[in-house]
Design a protein around this motif. Structure first.
Motif, PDB file in Angstrom:
ATOM      1  N   GLY A 244       0.794  -1.223   0.000  1.00  0.00           N
ATOM      2  CA  GLY A 244       0.000   0.000   0.000  1.00  0.00           C
ATOM      3  C   GLY A 244       0.825   1.269   0.000  1.00  0.00           C
ATOM      4  O   GLY A 244       0.308   2.354   0.272  1.00  0.00           O
ATOM      5  N   LYS A 245       2.104   1.169  -0.354  1.00  0.00           N
ATOM      6  CA  LYS A 245       2.994   2.327  -0.302  1.00  0.00           C
ATOM      7  C   LYS A 245       3.109   2.995  -1.670  1.00  0.00           C
ATOM      8  O   LYS A 245       3.174   2.324  -2.705  1.00  0.00           O
ATOM      9  CB  LYS A 245       4.387   1.919   0.170  1.00  0.00           C
ATOM     10  CG  LYS A 245       4.414   1.195   1.519  1.00  0.00           C
ATOM     11  CD  LYS A 245       3.894   2.071   2.653  1.00  0.00           C
ATOM     12  CE  LYS A 245       4.046   1.364   4.001  1.00  0.00           C
ATOM     13  NZ  LYS A 245       3.480   2.159   5.113  1.00  0.00           N
ATOM     14  N   ASN A 246       3.194   4.323  -1.655  1.00  0.00           N
ATOM     15  CA  ASN A 246       3.340   5.093  -2.894  1.00  0.00           C
ATOM     16  C   ASN A 246       4.760   5.575  -3.136  1.00  0.00           C
ATOM     17  O   ASN A 246       5.059   6.099  -4.220  1.00  0.00           O
ATOM     18  CB  ASN A 246       2.398   6.298  -2.879  1.00  0.00           C
ATOM     19  CG  ASN A 246       0.944   5.881  -2.924  1.00  0.00           C
ATOM     20  OD1 ASN A 246       0.564   5.032  -3.723  1.00  0.00           O
ATOM     21  ND2 ASN A 246       0.127   6.462  -2.049  1.00  0.00           N
ATOM     22  N   ASN A 247       5.628   5.436  -2.131  1.00  0.00           N
ATOM     23  CA  ASN A 247       7.039   5.786  -2.273  1.00  0.00           C
ATOM     24  C   ASN A 247       7.847   4.512  -2.449  1.00  0.00           C
ATOM     25  O   ASN A 247       7.661   3.553  -1.695  1.00  0.00           O
ATOM     26  CB  ASN A 247       7.549   6.543  -1.055  1.00  0.00           C
ATOM     27  CG  ASN A 247       6.822   7.849  -0.829  1.00  0.00           C
ATOM     28  OD1 ASN A 247       6.461   8.534  -1.790  1.00  0.00           O
ATOM     29  ND2 ASN A 247       6.599   8.208   0.425  1.00  0.00           N
ATOM     30  N   LEU A 248       8.763   4.512  -3.413  1.00  0.00           N
ATOM     31  CA  LEU A 248       9.571   3.330  -3.698  1.00  0.00           C
ATOM     32  C   LEU A 248      11.046   3.608  -3.447  1.00  0.00           C
ATOM     33  O   LEU A 248      11.589   4.621  -3.909  1.00  0.00           O
ATOM     34  CB  LEU A 248       9.403   2.908  -5.164  1.00  0.00           C
ATOM     35  CG  LEU A 248      10.380   1.842  -5.682  1.00  0.00           C
ATOM     36  CD1 LEU A 248      10.127   0.488  -5.025  1.00  0.00           C
ATOM     37  CD2 LEU A 248      10.304   1.725  -7.210  1.00  0.00           C
ATOM     38  N   VAL A 249      11.698   2.679  -2.741  1.00  0.00           N
ATOM     39  CA  VAL A 249      13.153   2.592  -2.696  1.00  0.00           C
ATOM     40  C   VAL A 249      13.537   1.335  -3.470  1.00  0.00           C
ATOM     41  O   VAL A 249      13.057   0.249  -3.151  1.00  0.00           O
ATOM     42  CB  VAL A 249      13.678   2.505  -1.249  1.00  0.00           C
ATOM     43  CG1 VAL A 249      15.188   2.285  -1.239  1.00  0.00           C
ATOM     44  CG2 VAL A 249      13.313   3.764  -0.474  1.00  0.00           C
ATOM     45  N   PHE A 250      14.362   1.482  -4.489  1.00  0.00           N
ATOM     46  CA  PHE A 250      14.724   0.359  -5.355  1.00  0.00           C
ATOM     47  C   PHE A 250      16.225   0.139  -5.264  1.00  0.00           C
ATOM     48  O   PHE A 250      17.013   1.051  -5.502  1.00  0.00           O
ATOM     49  CB  PHE A 250      14.309   0.660  -6.797  1.00  0.00           C
ATOM     50  CG  PHE A 250      14.501  -0.473  -7.773  1.00  0.00           C
ATOM     51  CD1 PHE A 250      14.552  -1.801  -7.358  1.00  0.00           C
ATOM     52  CD2 PHE A 250      14.609  -0.210  -9.129  1.00  0.00           C
ATOM     53  CE1 PHE A 250      14.722  -2.833  -8.265  1.00  0.00           C
ATOM     54  CE2 PHE A 250      14.776  -1.235 -10.045  1.00  0.00           C
ATOM     55  CZ  PHE A 250      14.836  -2.547  -9.617  1.00  0.00           C
ATOM     56  N   MET A 251      16.623  -1.097  -4.923  1.00  0.00           N
ATOM     57  CA  MET A 251      18.041  -1.406  -4.721  1.00  0.00           C
ATOM     58  C   MET A 251      18.395  -2.765  -5.321  1.00  0.00           C
ATOM     59  O   MET A 251      17.520  -3.541  -5.698  1.00  0.00           O
ATOM     60  CB  MET A 251      18.370  -1.386  -3.228  1.00  0.00           C
ATOM     61  CG  MET A 251      18.279  -0.015  -2.590  1.00  0.00           C
ATOM     62  SD  MET A 251      19.534   1.135  -3.190  1.00  0.00           S
ATOM     63  CE  MET A 251      21.030   0.409  -2.508  1.00  0.00           C
TER      64      MET A 251
END
Length: 474
Positions: A244-251
């Protein structure tokens, strides 16, 4: 409290040093040993790092014994036993994917985000989804070896004659010259769903069964890129749904695929990809994991310091006179991409500049170069409404006829945006070039030769000038 983060026994060993949330140093082993993708820490790197102080703790980026059991029970390749230690300093190990997640989340501005880690393989994990809330990171989903986004991409990298774990970025560039439709069906059968693959790709593709011509290499690369993007889209939408999150951290190493990264803006409101998302970045991730709180992220200029100021006018004059300037200034970039401090900068208006720079770097002539642009002018030159300070997104160029040397075969560019806070010297250089030419863009590529690490120190500069006969501005 000082914490030394370490990544070794993997491609691109690195160390980082933090103190009470401040990042004091972060650097790559290869730039000291001069051995590309060096797996192990060396004395020169440690000496440079420890000039900022002796650590109170050591944090290691994965769990060695867990990795050893996977190598024994499930197979794969690689080393598991770390070599570097400092006597009488306590040491703690974190899982490979948790180190990735910590590197991304704790350098972000987010206090509420989904964290996605995709790579070839950690100990067992290959794809994980985490939730970051406040200073806490919790695992929500995991996918284990052998199903792997990274191994899929690396296996096809090897199939078309490139070096896996090193030259995936070349295959990404080759995709623009290919027809993805020719081999889409065949490639899709190898990776039909994000959680389904034909077999273990660790040893490559063993049943392609067709002779691969030169054009086939480009067409296969194009098909692989399309299939990868489709599976990534599925996985990211699933990650958003379950968190349900709209902010993404991609690693993870997969976060270096700039063409695919751009598509993620169709799913999330805000995105953060730390500029060193692969294994080297996990040296900082391990230190951050032990610290357990957000770090003071000020930028990627964290490595060896040449202790000089950005010579804006000198660089500008060199570009205006000779169209190309090699630049080595200040602290080296932490990450695989040169962002102005270890760069070759050039005038993008000349259509022949791309070939000239590729010849200097001894690269294939089809290889593209990135533009660096003043942030407030970016949307006029490129189809983007977001900042891209670390060359992490590929977008359509809106004025390709004016800057042909930074536009790829498919009309796109991997853009670096710059503002006055991010890099004052480079920002001023771009402003001066803009005043003289009406173009707020320069070509920016790494200061190195193909197959060699980025130049790092004064010795590298001297050797470059002797061997390649190109003066470096430093």
């Amino acid at each position: 409290m000082k914490i030394l983060g370490i990544n070794e026994t993997s491609h691109d060993a690195a160390v980082s040093l933090i103190e009470n949330g401040k990042i004091l140093f972060a650097g790559h082993a290869e730039r000291y040993s001069k051995e590309k993708n060096d797996w192990y820490i060396n004395d020169s790197l440690i000496k440079d790092c420890l000039q900022y102080g002796t650590p109170d703790y050591i944090a290691y980026y994965e769990k060695p014994l867990l990795k050893a059991t996977r190598l024994f029970l499930r197979g794969g390749s690689g080393d598991w036993k770390p070599r570097f230690e400092i006597e009488n300093i306590p040491r703690k190990s974190f899982s490979h994917h948790y180190s990735h997640a910590a590197a991304g989340y704790y350098t972000s501005i987010f206090n509420d985000a989904v964290i996605v880690v995709l790579d070839a393989i950690g100990e067992y994990n290959t794809s994980t989804i985490w939730v970051g809330e406040g200073d806490k990171i919790k695992l929500r989903f995991k996918q284990n070896y052998p199903v792997s986004f990274g191994l899929f991409y690396s296996a096809f990298t090897k199939l078309i004659g490139l070096m896996p774990n090193q030259e995936e970025y070349i295959m990404m560039g080759m995709a623009a010259y290919g027809d993805w439709r020719r081999y889409y069906k065949e490639v899709d059968e190898y990776f039909p769903e994000y959680d389904q693959q034909k077999y273990n790709f660790h040893k490559g593709i063993n049943d392609w069964g067709m002779v691969i011509t030169e054009q086939d290499r480009f067409d296969i690369a194009a098909a692989v890129q399309v299939v990868y993007e489709q599976r990534l889209n599925q996985f990211m939408r699933m990650a958003k749904t379950i968190t349900g999150k709209n902010n993404l951290v991609f690693m993870g190493g997969c976060a270096l695929n700039s063409s695919a990264n751009t598509l993620l803006w169709n799913i999330f409101d805000m995105i953060w990809i730390m500029p060193n998302p692969g294994d080297a970045g996990s040296s900082l991730g391990a230190a951050a994991a032990l610290y357990g709180k957000h770090l003071d992220w000020e930028g990627p200029y964290l490595g060896h310091n040449l202790n000089n100021k950005y010579p804006v006018i000198k660089i500008l004059n060199k570009i205006l006179e000779d169209e190309i300037a090699a630049v080595a200034v200040g602290k080296a970039e932490y990450g695989p991409r040169a962002l102005g401090n270890r760069s070759i900068l050039a005038d993008p208006r000349d259509p022949n500049i791309k070939d000239k720079v590729n010849l200097i770097k001894q690269r294939e002539l089809f290889r593209p170069f990135a533009p660096v642009v003043i942030e407030e002018h970016a949307s006029k030159w490129f189809d983007m409404d977001f900042a891209s300070p670390y060359m992490q997104y590929t977008v359509k160029c809106l004025q390709p006829e004016k800057i042909p040397s930074v536009v790829h075969a498919d009309g796109t560019s991997r853009v670096q945006t710059v503002n006055s806070k991010q890099h004052p010297g480079l920002y001023e250089l771009l402003n001066q070039f803009y005043k003289r030419t009406g173009v707020p863009v320069l070509l920016n590529t790494s200061l190195n030769i193909k197959g060699q690490p980025l130049l790092n120190d004064k010795q590298d500069i001297d050797n470059w000038e002797k061997q390649y006969m190109h003066k470096i501005i430093s």
